[in-house]
Design an enzyme around this catalytic site. Structure first.
Site, PDB file in Angstrom:
ATOM      1  N   CYS A   2       0.900  -1.205  -0.105  1.00  0.00           N
ATOM      2  CA  CYS A   2      -0.056  -0.068   0.126  1.00  0.00           C
ATOM      3  C   CYS A   2       0.764   1.202  -0.087  1.00  0.00           C
ATOM      4  O   CYS A   2       1.765   1.169   0.578  1.00  0.00           O
ATOM      5  CB  CYS A   2      -0.867  -0.135   1.324  1.00  0.00           C
ATOM      6  N   ARG A  27       3.510  -0.190  -5.037  1.00  0.00           N
ATOM      7  CA  ARG A  27       3.224  -0.636  -3.634  1.00  0.00           C
ATOM      8  C   ARG A  27       2.093  -1.405  -3.611  1.00  0.00           C
ATOM      9  O   ARG A  27       1.659  -2.111  -2.444  1.00  0.00           O
ATOM     10  CB  ARG A  27       3.319   0.501  -2.564  1.00  0.00           C
ATOM     11  N   ASN A 107      -1.387   2.037   5.879  1.00  0.00           N
ATOM     12  CA  ASN A 107      -0.564   1.162   5.127  1.00  0.00           C
ATOM     13  C   ASN A 107      -0.133   0.060   6.371  1.00  0.00           C
ATOM     14  O   ASN A 107       0.357   0.483   7.338  1.00  0.00           O
ATOM     15  CB  ASN A 107       0.691   1.537   4.580  1.00  0.00           C
ATOM     16  N   GLY A 108      -0.249  -1.298   6.081  1.00  0.00           N
ATOM     17  CA  GLY A 108      -0.039  -2.203   7.279  1.00  0.00           C
ATOM     18  C   GLY A 108      -1.145  -3.011   7.612  1.00  0.00           C
ATOM     19  O   GLY A 108      -2.238  -3.265   7.220  1.00  0.00           O
ATOM     20  N   HIS A 513      15.397 -37.974  -8.965  1.00  0.00           N
ATOM     21  CA  HIS A 513      14.852 -38.370  -7.692  1.00  0.00           C
ATOM     22  C   HIS A 513      13.301 -37.966  -7.785  1.00  0.00           C
ATOM     23  O   HIS A 513      12.614 -37.859  -6.653  1.00  0.00           O
ATOM     24  CB  HIS A 513      15.291 -37.656  -6.901  1.00  0.00           C
ATOM     25  N   LYS A 612       5.629  -4.127  -4.665  1.00  0.00           N
ATOM     26  CA  LYS A 612       7.204  -3.967  -4.575  1.00  0.00           C
ATOM     27  C   LYS A 612       7.789  -4.187  -3.215  1.00  0.00           C
ATOM     28  O   LYS A 612       8.849  -4.693  -2.867  1.00  0.00           O
ATOM     29  CB  LYS A 612       7.501  -2.910  -5.257  1.00  0.00           C
TER      30      LYS A 612
HETATM   31  C1  AGP Z   1      10.992 -10.327  -7.021  1.00  0.00           C
HETATM   32  O1  AGP Z   1      11.143 -10.195  -8.333  1.00  0.00           O
HETATM   33  C2  AGP Z   1       9.881 -10.123  -6.181  1.00  0.00           C
HETATM   34  N1  AGP Z   1       9.227  -9.136  -6.477  1.00  0.00           N
HETATM   35  C3  AGP Z   1      10.078 -10.686  -4.798  1.00  0.00           C
HETATM   36  O2  AGP Z   1      10.489 -11.946  -4.894  1.00  0.00           O
HETATM   37  C4  AGP Z   1      11.090  -9.702  -3.773  1.00  0.00           C
HETATM   38  O3  AGP Z   1      12.379 -10.070  -4.049  1.00  0.00           O
HETATM   39  C5  AGP Z   1      10.778 -10.270  -2.036  1.00  0.00           C
HETATM   40  O4  AGP Z   1       9.529  -9.614  -2.153  1.00  0.00           O
HETATM   41  C6  AGP Z   1      11.932  -9.642  -1.443  1.00  0.00           C
HETATM   42  O5  AGP Z   1      11.720  -8.159  -1.566  1.00  0.00           O
HETATM   43  P1  AGP Z   1      12.751  -7.490  -0.685  1.00  0.00           P
HETATM   44  O6  AGP Z   1      14.154  -7.641  -1.389  1.00  0.00           O
HETATM   45  O7  AGP Z   1      12.255  -5.966  -0.778  1.00  0.00           O
HETATM   46  O8  AGP Z   1      13.238  -7.852   0.688  1.00  0.00           O
END
Ligand code: AGP
Length: 617
Positions: A2, A27, A107-108, A513, A612
């Site tokens: 958010c 976000r 947010n949260g 496997h 993000k």
């Molecule tokens: C990667 O393309 C993803 N958007 C996701 O896996 C991301 O790397 C993960 O959420 C960790 O985010 P951060 O690096 O901000 O901690």
């Protein structure tokens, strides 16, 4: 998750809020809304879907109602990534109190919202959404006695969870009150106007002067100034920082998408991250790592990396490099699992949290778990001023610049570069590499951005051609061994997150496997087959795959002719030290995923269901 934006000042609020939301859309983007003070009322406009729907709703609203008040412009906006409650207009933010005089953007997560809601409903509050966040508006109304700041402080004391929010009231034009607990909130300082947002890009076009909030702080914005307070109302000093980001860096710069632009920025981002840290021929200078001293690096007995998603994959590459060069044992842990285990960790361990955003809830919690057990904690992150930077004993910043595409690309390669630097520094301090070998590795590392540029400049014809042939497939297998395994994992993650195609990624030796049962003539198998000590073993695994009729797409090193006989398609990358080849091999796989998603007509910058910054667990 958010995005929040807010403005107080003399200008027309709506375009400023909308522009801020556009910068925060990464976000969350399932719904959005704004609340704008308009005389004796607050105009609320919300819409489900991306910001184009909000834009339409705003246009409709201004046609049908009185023109918005310009003086004393006060407003807040929000772009949502749903946690509690479906994606509906009623659940979109801002939310409002029963008398509609208080609006909030949050947010949260409010963890005790059920209990709070019960008590508020008993007292006559009328809820209009299914969200946890709405309780905050009603709590502020409950405490409101003509002073929004005091009411926010009192409401804050009732809340449990992690959140950041901004509140406004009809009764206090030209005032916004923000509060922060474990979710980001940043103030932008203007002349006679102030901004607030979940991240700097929300107002970067308007001001580069920022003030960062800490947890358990309240901030009050008025056009002529900003006050920081403790939750008890004690004033706090706060310096103003100048960010050096150019607003243009947040734009696409001629590329069709942010992701493509960011893929093409990777060589520069790695060069920037290595920079002066590898200026000397025989030594790595990591600069100021806070309390992570050379003495500590010499004496730790183990490293534990905690991270999520792509950052976890960077940690996996880091493990190979640190163990190979510095001979320090490394474990790499998925942060969301680690935080709820009872991990064996203590004062002899260095725990490294890796996160491009610096705000990932699970990674922060995993770091806290380790810190509470007495471990030293280092952060590898891209964003200054985030919670991670404040809570770690030291920070090794990546220098990727702003990454807008939800799929991590340039932040990944800079994280890996940071691990290479750390691995070499550890090797140097601990005498694990002979001086000649150390100098050779440093020289190869410095040359790496040049090789990355070669991959990027080589053109994408082969990758596009293969993407065109396979984009309708509904399953891809990715294989790797040794330091190419994390790249197989990362390539598979990139494809699934932006193209919504099912992928699996495996250590090639594990195929027999179980996973080999998945393969038939229609399965594309992507093999990261760059030069490595186990390349011949990997080629045997490729033969096993081909015996099942599967189509092999290999990423291989220029000059390696042996692979020609074993792969249907080959994406070539230049030769380098095997430990460094992940940074070259990942580029064709990012582009491969990119073109497949493009063929499927998908929005690669904003894949569905993702955000993000993942500030919820
Ligand atoms: C990667 O393309 C993803 N958007 C996701 O896996 C991301 O790397 C993960 O959420 C960790 O985010 P951060 O690096 O901000 O901690």
């Amino acid at each position: 998750m958010c995005g929040i934006v807010g403005y107080v000042g003399p200008r027309e609020v709506r375009p400023l809020l909308f522009a801020g939301l556009e910068k925060l859309e990464y976000r969350g983007y399932d719904s959005a809304g704004i609340s704008v003070l308009n005389g004796e009322q607050i105009d609320l406009i919300r819409a489900v879907g991306d910001l184009s729907f909000l834009r339409d709703a705003m246009a409709e609203n201004s046609n049908g109602s009185a023109p918005p008040v310009v003086a004393d412009g006060t407003g807040i906006g929000h772009t949502r990534w749903a946690t509690h409650g479906l994606v509906t207009e009623a659940n979109a933010h801002p939310h409002y109190s029963t008398n509609s005089r208080i609006h909030i953007a949050v947010n949260g997560i409010v963890e005790n919202y059920v209990t709070l809601k019960e008590s508020l409903v008993k007292d006559g509050s009328v809820f209009t959404s299914e969200t946890d966040a709405e309780v905050i508006a009603h709590l502020i109304e409950r405490h409101y006695n003509g002073d929004l700041t005091k009411a926010v402080r009192d409401a804050y004391q009732d809340l449990i969870g992690h959140y950041a929010f901004v509140a406004m009231s009809v009764d206090e034009p030209g005032v916004l009150v923000g509060a922060r607990k474990e979710c980001p909130l940043v103030v932008g300082r203007g002349e006679g106007e102030q901004f607030i947002g979940s991240a700097v890009p929300a107002f970067l076009k308007e001001t580069k002067r920022v003030q960062y909030m800490n947890d358990d702080e309240i901030v009050v914005l008025r056009p002529d100034g900003v006050e920081f307070l403790t939750v008890d109302g004690e004033p706090l000093a706060r310096e103003i920082d100048e960010v050096d980001w150019d607003a243009d860096t947040a734009e696409k710069g001629g590329y069709e998408t942010f992701m493509l632009k960011e893929i093409h920025e990777q060589a520069d981002a790695v060069a920037e991250t290595i920079g002066e840290r590898a200026a000397a021929e025989d030594s790595i200078d990591l600069g100021d790592l806070g309390q992570i001293s050379d003495h500590l690096l010499r004496n730790i007995s183990r490293i534990v990396v905690v991270a999520c998603g792509t950052s976890y994959h960077a940690g996996l590459v880091g493990r190979y490099a640190i163990e190979e060069w510095a001979r320090v044992p490394v474990e790499v842990e998925i942060a969301s699992e680690y935080r709820y285990r009872n991990p064996v960790v203590g004062p002899n361990d260095l725990v490294i949290g890796v996160s491009q955003s610096g705000e990932t809830a699970d990674t922060l919690a995993a770091m806290a778990t380790a810190r509470n057990a007495g471990a030293s904690v280092l952060a590898i992150t891209n964003i200054v001023g985030t919670r991670m930077t404040r809570e770690a004993d030291g920070v090794l910043f990546t220098r990727a610049g702003m990454e807008i595409g939800v799929a991590a690309t340039k932040t990944f390669v800079t994280q890996v570069a940071a691990f290479y630097l750390l691995a070499l520094r550890l090797a140097e301090l601990r005498g694990a590499l002979a001086p000649h070998d150390l100098s050779s590795r440093i020289a190869e590392l410095k040359h790496l951005p040049h090789l990355m540029s070669e991959v990027l400049d080589a053109g994408t014809a082969t990758i596009e051609k293969v993407a065109d042939q396979v984009y309708k497939q509904n399953f891809f297998m990715y294989l790797g061994r040794n330091s190419s395994l994390p790249i197989a994992l990362e390539g598979a993650l990139k494809l699934k997150e932006i193209s919504y195609i099912a992928t699996d990624a495996y250590a090639a030796g594990e195929m027999k496997h179980g996973p080999i049962a998945l393969l038939d003539e229609s399965t594309p198998v992507v093999v990261v087959a760059t030069n490595s000590p186990v390349l011949s073993k990997l080629i045997s695994n490729i033969q096993e795959v081909r015996a099942r009729g599967a189509r092999v797409i290999a990423v291989a090193t220029e000059g390696d002719t042996e692979i020609d006989a074993h792969a249907d398609e080959i994406f070539r990358v230049p030769a380098t030290n095997a430990m460094l080849s992940p940074l070259l091999a990942v580029i064709p796989l990012q582009l491969f995923a990119y073109f497949i998603a493009g063929h499927r007509g998908l929005n690669v910058d904003r894949p569905r269901n993702l955000a993000k910054t993942v500030t919820v667990e």
